[in-house]
Design a protein around this motif. Structure first.
Motif, PDB file in Angstrom:
ATOM      1  N   ASN A  57    -138.601 -16.147  22.734  1.00  0.00           N
ATOM      2  CA  ASN A  57    -137.482 -17.093  22.712  1.00  0.00           C
ATOM      3  C   ASN A  57    -136.456 -16.661  21.672  1.00  0.00           C
ATOM      4  O   ASN A  57    -136.820 -16.153  20.601  1.00  0.00           O
ATOM      5  N   THR A  58    -135.201 -16.879  21.994  1.00  0.00           N
ATOM      6  CA  THR A  58    -134.131 -16.444  21.097  1.00  0.00           C
ATOM      7  C   THR A  58    -133.185 -17.592  20.781  1.00  0.00           C
ATOM      8  O   THR A  58    -133.085 -18.560  21.548  1.00  0.00           O
ATOM      9  N   TYR A  59    -132.515 -17.494  19.652  1.00  0.00           N
ATOM     10  CA  TYR A  59    -131.436 -18.426  19.354  1.00  0.00           C
ATOM     11  C   TYR A  59    -130.418 -17.725  18.470  1.00  0.00           C
ATOM     12  O   TYR A  59    -130.729 -16.746  17.787  1.00  0.00           O
ATOM     13  N   TYR A  60    -129.177 -18.247  18.540  1.00  0.00           N
ATOM     14  CA  TYR A  60    -128.037 -17.563  17.945  1.00  0.00           C
ATOM     15  C   TYR A  60    -127.164 -18.521  17.151  1.00  0.00           C
ATOM     16  O   TYR A  60    -127.052 -19.701  17.476  1.00  0.00           O
ATOM     17  N   ALA A  61    -126.513 -17.972  16.157  1.00  0.00           N
ATOM     18  CA  ALA A  61    -125.426 -18.701  15.519  1.00  0.00           C
ATOM     19  C   ALA A  61    -124.244 -18.723  16.474  1.00  0.00           C
ATOM     20  O   ALA A  61    -124.109 -17.841  17.330  1.00  0.00           O
ATOM     21  N   ASP A  62    -123.401 -19.717  16.327  1.00  0.00           N
ATOM     22  CA  ASP A  62    -122.245 -19.841  17.220  1.00  0.00           C
ATOM     23  C   ASP A  62    -121.354 -18.608  17.176  1.00  0.00           C
ATOM     24  O   ASP A  62    -120.733 -18.234  18.162  1.00  0.00           O
ATOM     25  N   SER A  63    -121.309 -17.953  16.030  1.00  0.00           N
ATOM     26  CA  SER A  63    -120.411 -16.806  15.865  1.00  0.00           C
ATOM     27  C   SER A  63    -120.736 -15.653  16.802  1.00  0.00           C
ATOM     28  O   SER A  63    -119.870 -14.850  17.150  1.00  0.00           O
ATOM     29  N   LYS A  65    -122.732 -16.071  19.818  1.00  0.00           N
ATOM     30  CA  LYS A  65    -123.093 -16.465  21.183  1.00  0.00           C
ATOM     31  C   LYS A  65    -122.156 -15.836  22.201  1.00  0.00           C
ATOM     32  O   LYS A  65    -120.936 -15.861  22.042  1.00  0.00           O
ATOM     33  N   GLY A  66    -122.747 -15.252  23.232  1.00  0.00           N
ATOM     34  CA  GLY A  66    -121.959 -14.616  24.269  1.00  0.00           C
ATOM     35  C   GLY A  66    -121.557 -13.190  23.964  1.00  0.00           C
ATOM     36  O   GLY A  66    -121.094 -12.471  24.856  1.00  0.00           O
ATOM     37  N   ARG A  67    -121.716 -12.777  22.712  1.00  0.00           N
ATOM     38  CA  ARG A  67    -121.355 -11.400  22.335  1.00  0.00           C
ATOM     39  C   ARG A  67    -122.554 -10.601  21.832  1.00  0.00           C
ATOM     40  O   ARG A  67    -122.624  -9.395  22.031  1.00  0.00           O
ATOM     41  N   PHE A  68    -123.475 -11.264  21.170  1.00  0.00           N
ATOM     42  CA  PHE A  68    -124.638 -10.597  20.582  1.00  0.00           C
ATOM     43  C   PHE A  68    -125.886 -10.921  21.402  1.00  0.00           C
ATOM     44  O   PHE A  68    -126.041 -12.032  21.919  1.00  0.00           O
ATOM     45  N   THR A  69    -126.782  -9.943  21.485  1.00  0.00           N
ATOM     46  CA  THR A  69    -128.055 -10.159  22.159  1.00  0.00           C
ATOM     47  C   THR A  69    -129.168  -9.607  21.286  1.00  0.00           C
ATOM     48  O   THR A  69    -129.158  -8.424  20.930  1.00  0.00           O
ATOM     49  N   ILE A  70    -130.114 -10.474  20.941  1.00  0.00           N
ATOM     50  CA  ILE A  70    -131.273 -10.058  20.173  1.00  0.00           C
ATOM     51  C   ILE A  70    -132.421  -9.803  21.139  1.00  0.00           C
ATOM     52  O   ILE A  70    -132.589 -10.513  22.125  1.00  0.00           O
TER      53      ILE A  70
END
Length: 119
Positions: A57-63, A65-70
């Protein structure tokens, strides 16, 4: 103990892409989650993205989202951060970190990788 080592930083023009890698060694069998953080000059370190090691499972900071992929390669004990559509404000030192099972937070950190985005 866990040792972390980042690679893949560099200089890129705005709109470009970079992929960071973080290789973990040592007591990796008890990894709970791993994350990416960054620190720009004169600013506090901030969270970028994280991945739960077993479930994925992954989660992102808003900065990011949509540009970075972990992502992670479980067999290689390696975590990645694919960064697309980079902006000058993404310029920072990026750190990978590990949160081990039974511990309260990220206690292990890499040495950091410089990412510079030119306008």
């Amino acid at each position: 103990q866990v040792q972390l080592g980042e690679s893949g930083g560099g200089l890129v023009q705005a709109g470009g892409s970079l992929r960071l890698s973080c290789v973990a060694s040592g007591r990796t069998f008890s990894t709970y989650r791993m994350g990416w953080f960054r620190q720009a000059p004169g600013k506090e370190r901030e969270f970028v993205a994280a991945i739960y090691w077993n479930a994925g499972n992954t989660y992102y900071a808003d900065s990011g989202k949509g540009r970075f992929t972990i992502s992670r390669d479980y067999a290689k004990n390696t975590m990645y951060l694919q960064m697309n559509s980079l902006k000058p404000e993404d310029t920072a030192v990026y750190y990978c970190a590990a949160h081990m099972t039974g511990e309260g937070t990220y206690n292990y950190w890499g040495q950091g990788a410089q990412v510079t985005v030119s306008s």
